[in-house]
Motif scaffolding. Structure first.
Motif, PDB file in Angstrom:
ATOM      1  N   LEU A  72       0.851  -1.195   0.000  1.00  0.00           N
ATOM      2  CA  LEU A  72       0.000   0.000   0.000  1.00  0.00           C
ATOM      3  C   LEU A  72       0.888   1.247   0.000  1.00  0.00           C
ATOM      4  O   LEU A  72       1.623   1.489   0.957  1.00  0.00           O
ATOM      5  CB  LEU A  72      -0.882  -0.021   1.255  1.00  0.00           C
ATOM      6  N   MET A  73       0.816   2.005  -1.094  1.00  0.00           N
ATOM      7  CA  MET A  73       1.620   3.235  -1.224  1.00  0.00           C
ATOM      8  C   MET A  73       0.697   4.435  -1.036  1.00  0.00           C
ATOM      9  O   MET A  73      -0.335   4.538  -1.702  1.00  0.00           O
ATOM     10  CB  MET A  73       2.293   3.275  -2.593  1.00  0.00           C
TER      11      MET A  73
ATOM     12  N   ASP B 181      -4.245   4.557  13.867  1.00  0.00           N
ATOM     13  CA  ASP B 181      -4.628   3.237  14.402  1.00  0.00           C
ATOM     14  C   ASP B 181      -4.940   2.267  13.262  1.00  0.00           C
ATOM     15  O   ASP B 181      -4.550   1.102  13.311  1.00  0.00           O
ATOM     16  CB  ASP B 181      -5.868   3.359  15.301  1.00  0.00           C
ATOM     17  N   LEU B 182      -5.656   2.784  12.261  1.00  0.00           N
ATOM     18  CA  LEU B 182      -6.014   1.924  11.126  1.00  0.00           C
ATOM     19  C   LEU B 182      -4.759   1.438  10.400  1.00  0.00           C
ATOM     20  O   LEU B 182      -4.638   0.257  10.061  1.00  0.00           O
ATOM     21  CB  LEU B 182      -6.945   2.679  10.165  1.00  0.00           C
ATOM     22  N   LEU B 183      -3.804   2.325  10.180  1.00  0.00           N
ATOM     23  CA  LEU B 183      -2.557   1.925   9.498  1.00  0.00           C
ATOM     24  C   LEU B 183      -1.820   0.872  10.325  1.00  0.00           C
ATOM     25  O   LEU B 183      -1.245  -0.069   9.769  1.00  0.00           O
ATOM     26  CB  LEU B 183      -1.662   3.142   9.249  1.00  0.00           C
ATOM     27  N   GLU B 184      -1.859   1.019  11.630  1.00  0.00           N
ATOM     28  CA  GLU B 184      -1.197   0.027  12.493  1.00  0.00           C
ATOM     29  C   GLU B 184      -1.886  -1.332  12.394  1.00  0.00           C
ATOM     30  O   GLU B 184      -1.225  -2.371  12.351  1.00  0.00           O
ATOM     31  CB  GLU B 184      -1.160   0.539  13.944  1.00  0.00           C
ATOM     32  N   ARG B 185      -3.209  -1.314  12.325  1.00  0.00           N
ATOM     33  CA  ARG B 185      -3.940  -2.588  12.150  1.00  0.00           C
ATOM     34  C   ARG B 185      -3.608  -3.214  10.803  1.00  0.00           C
ATOM     35  O   ARG B 185      -3.406  -4.420  10.698  1.00  0.00           O
ATOM     36  CB  ARG B 185      -5.445  -2.342  12.265  1.00  0.00           C
ATOM     37  N   LEU B 186      -3.553  -2.396   9.774  1.00  0.00           N
ATOM     38  CA  LEU B 186      -3.210  -2.914   8.430  1.00  0.00           C
ATOM     39  C   LEU B 186      -1.810  -3.521   8.425  1.00  0.00           C
ATOM     40  O   LEU B 186      -1.597  -4.612   7.887  1.00  0.00           O
ATOM     41  CB  LEU B 186      -3.296  -1.790   7.386  1.00  0.00           C
ATOM     42  N   ALA B 187      -0.871  -2.808   9.026  1.00  0.00           N
ATOM     43  CA  ALA B 187       0.519  -3.290   9.064  1.00  0.00           C
ATOM     44  C   ALA B 187       0.603  -4.624   9.812  1.00  0.00           C
ATOM     45  O   ALA B 187       1.406  -5.496   9.449  1.00  0.00           O
ATOM     46  CB  ALA B 187       1.419  -2.247   9.725  1.00  0.00           C
ATOM     47  N   GLY B 188      -0.260  -4.791  10.809  1.00  0.00           N
ATOM     48  CA  GLY B 188      -0.284  -6.030  11.583  1.00  0.00           C
ATOM     49  C   GLY B 188      -0.950  -7.180  10.848  1.00  0.00           C
ATOM     50  O   GLY B 188      -0.886  -8.326  11.277  1.00  0.00           O
ATOM     51  N   GLN B 189      -1.621  -6.865   9.731  1.00  0.00           N
ATOM     52  CA  GLN B 189      -2.348  -7.893   8.965  1.00  0.00           C
ATOM     53  C   GLN B 189      -1.750  -8.082   7.568  1.00  0.00           C
ATOM     54  O   GLN B 189      -2.474  -8.332   6.610  1.00  0.00           O
ATOM     55  CB  GLN B 189      -3.826  -7.491   8.826  1.00  0.00           C
ATOM     56  N   GLY B 190      -0.460  -7.898   7.445  1.00  0.00           N
ATOM     57  CA  GLY B 190       0.212  -8.247   6.192  1.00  0.00           C
ATOM     58  C   GLY B 190       0.297  -7.145   5.153  1.00  0.00           C
ATOM     59  O   GLY B 190       0.696  -7.404   4.014  1.00  0.00           O
ATOM     60  N   THR B 191      -0.087  -5.910   5.489  1.00  0.00           N
ATOM     61  CA  THR B 191       0.028  -4.822   4.517  1.00  0.00           C
ATOM     62  C   THR B 191       1.323  -4.049   4.748  1.00  0.00           C
ATOM     63  O   THR B 191       1.545  -3.516   5.839  1.00  0.00           O
ATOM     64  CB  THR B 191      -1.172  -3.853   4.616  1.00  0.00           C
ATOM     65  N   ARG B 192       2.163  -4.036   3.726  1.00  0.00           N
ATOM     66  CA  ARG B 192       3.385  -3.229   3.801  1.00  0.00           C
ATOM     67  C   ARG B 192       3.003  -1.800   3.425  1.00  0.00           C
ATOM     68  O   ARG B 192       2.509  -1.552   2.322  1.00  0.00           O
ATOM     69  CB  ARG B 192       4.418  -3.779   2.813  1.00  0.00           C
ATOM     70  N   ILE B 193       3.213  -0.880   4.347  1.00  0.00           N
ATOM     71  CA  ILE B 193       2.775   0.502   4.142  1.00  0.00           C
ATOM     72  C   ILE B 193       3.969   1.381   3.809  1.00  0.00           C
ATOM     73  O   ILE B 193       4.960   1.403   4.537  1.00  0.00           O
ATOM     74  CB  ILE B 193       2.032   1.016   5.390  1.00  0.00           C
ATOM     75  N   VAL B 194       3.846   2.074   2.696  1.00  0.00           N
ATOM     76  CA  VAL B 194       4.924   2.947   2.235  1.00  0.00           C
ATOM     77  C   VAL B 194       4.329   4.323   1.953  1.00  0.00           C
ATOM     78  O   VAL B 194       3.383   4.446   1.173  1.00  0.00           O
ATOM     79  CB  VAL B 194       5.570   2.397   0.939  1.00  0.00           C
ATOM     80  N   VAL B 195       4.852   5.346   2.597  1.00  0.00           N
ATOM     81  CA  VAL B 195       4.379   6.703   2.346  1.00  0.00           C
ATOM     82  C   VAL B 195       5.263   7.331   1.270  1.00  0.00           C
ATOM     83  O   VAL B 195       6.489   7.232   1.336  1.00  0.00           O
ATOM     84  CB  VAL B 195       4.398   7.545   3.641  1.00  0.00           C
TER      85      VAL B 195
ATOM     86  N   PHE C 208       4.959   1.617  14.197  1.00  0.00           N
ATOM     87  CA  PHE C 208       5.611   0.487  13.542  1.00  0.00           C
ATOM     88  C   PHE C 208       6.649   1.068  12.588  1.00  0.00           C
ATOM     89  O   PHE C 208       6.534   2.235  12.185  1.00  0.00           O
ATOM     90  CB  PHE C 208       4.592  -0.399  12.801  1.00  0.00           C
ATOM     91  N   PRO C 209       7.675   0.289  12.245  1.00  0.00           N
ATOM     92  CA  PRO C 209       8.714   0.826  11.361  1.00  0.00           C
ATOM     93  C   PRO C 209       8.129   1.104   9.972  1.00  0.00           C
ATOM     94  O   PRO C 209       7.596   0.205   9.330  1.00  0.00           O
ATOM     95  CB  PRO C 209       9.754  -0.300  11.314  1.00  0.00           C
TER      96      PRO C 209
END
Ligand SMILES: [Mg+2]
Length: 261
Positions: A25-26, A51-65, A82-83
């Motif tokens: 997710l970019m 909070d939502l981004l943290e939940r996503l990151a915890g469920q397999g979504t790699r988050i890149v801004v 999260f890192p």
């Protein structure tokens, strides 16, 4: 919400992403994750988004801004626990979750050009605008100014910076609320292309943004992932989907990220 490209099976893409063990997710920051403020230092994320981004990151979504801001500034504003991976300065710097970083370097010629671009600082301020000096760019902001001042600032900046761009190997680009003088060849497409090249072929991918500067990111992600325009009003775009923040942003992230059924 409005689907913009008929060729994309949106429902299926959403389901595949939701059911996948991993996703990429970019996300742009200003205007996408955070509502605009006249003072960019006050642009905090929508309530509940961190909070939502943290939940996503915890469920397999790699988050890149992927932002026009310097990476460290964006990291402070977003403040997730999260890192985070961040591409800053429109693709000019990359900070990985492990803290390692890569930065594009200015040539001596470009550094002189950017320095000269600050000569109009006081004139821009006198018109009610603001000049922001970044490591790889200078931005002239006119958000919140009356229409007449916006016109005057744009004329002043364009007149001065177009000549500098030609002489010093730089480029003038539009963004929502101003103009920026920066390095040619850099842009969000650069960040998106690098991440697409690194990603496994079947990985669900989405790129979310609001601004003119996100359009090359939408074009770059086309064919591999979803381009999503996040904006109160629709405008001509290369994105596949238009959503209005914040409600539809939350809806999209929860659904695409597999947090709701
Ligand atoms: Mg933006």
């Amino acid at each position: 919400m409005q689907q913009l490209t008929a060729s994309v099976d949106l429902e299926r893409r959403m389901q595949v992403a939701a059911n996948a063990p991993q996703r990429l997710l970019m996300l742009d920051y200003d205007g996408t994750l955070a509502p605009f403020q006249v003072d960019p230092a006050l642009a905090l994320p929508y309530p509940g988004l961190t909070d939502l981004l943290e939940r996503l990151a915890g469920q397999g979504t790699r988050i890149v801004v992927v932002t026009g801001r310097p990476a460290d500034q964006c990291e402070r504003l977003l403040a997730v626990r999260f890192p985070l991976e961040i591409w800053g300065c429109h693709g000019g710097e990359r900070r990985l979750p492990d803290g390692s970083a890569w930065r594009h370097e200015l040539s001596a010629l470009q550094a002189v050009g950017l320095l000269r671009a600050t000569a109009i600082k006081q004139a821009v301020q006198a018109l009610g605008g603001r000049l922001e000096i970044k490591r790889l760019a200078v931005a002239a902001h006119h958000r919140g100014c009356p229409a007449q001042a916006v016109h005057a600032i744009r004329a002043l900046v364009r007149g001065d910076w177009q000549a500098l761009a030609r002489q010093f190997d730089l480029s003038v680009v539009e963004f929502d609320g101003g103009l920026e003088l920066r390095l040619p060849g850099l842009g969000k497409a650069h960040a998106v292309e690098v991440m697409l090249a690194e990603a496994p072929t079947a990985l669900p991918i989405a790129f979310l943004g609001d601004d003119e500067t996100d359009e090359d990111g939408f074009r770059a992600v086309r064919g591999r992932g979803l381009g999503v325009l996040v904006r109160p009003e629709l405008r001509p775009t290369a994105a596949d989907l238009w959503i209005q923040p914040p409600e539809e942003l939350f809806w999209f992230l929860e659904r695409w990220g597999g947090l709701t059924g």
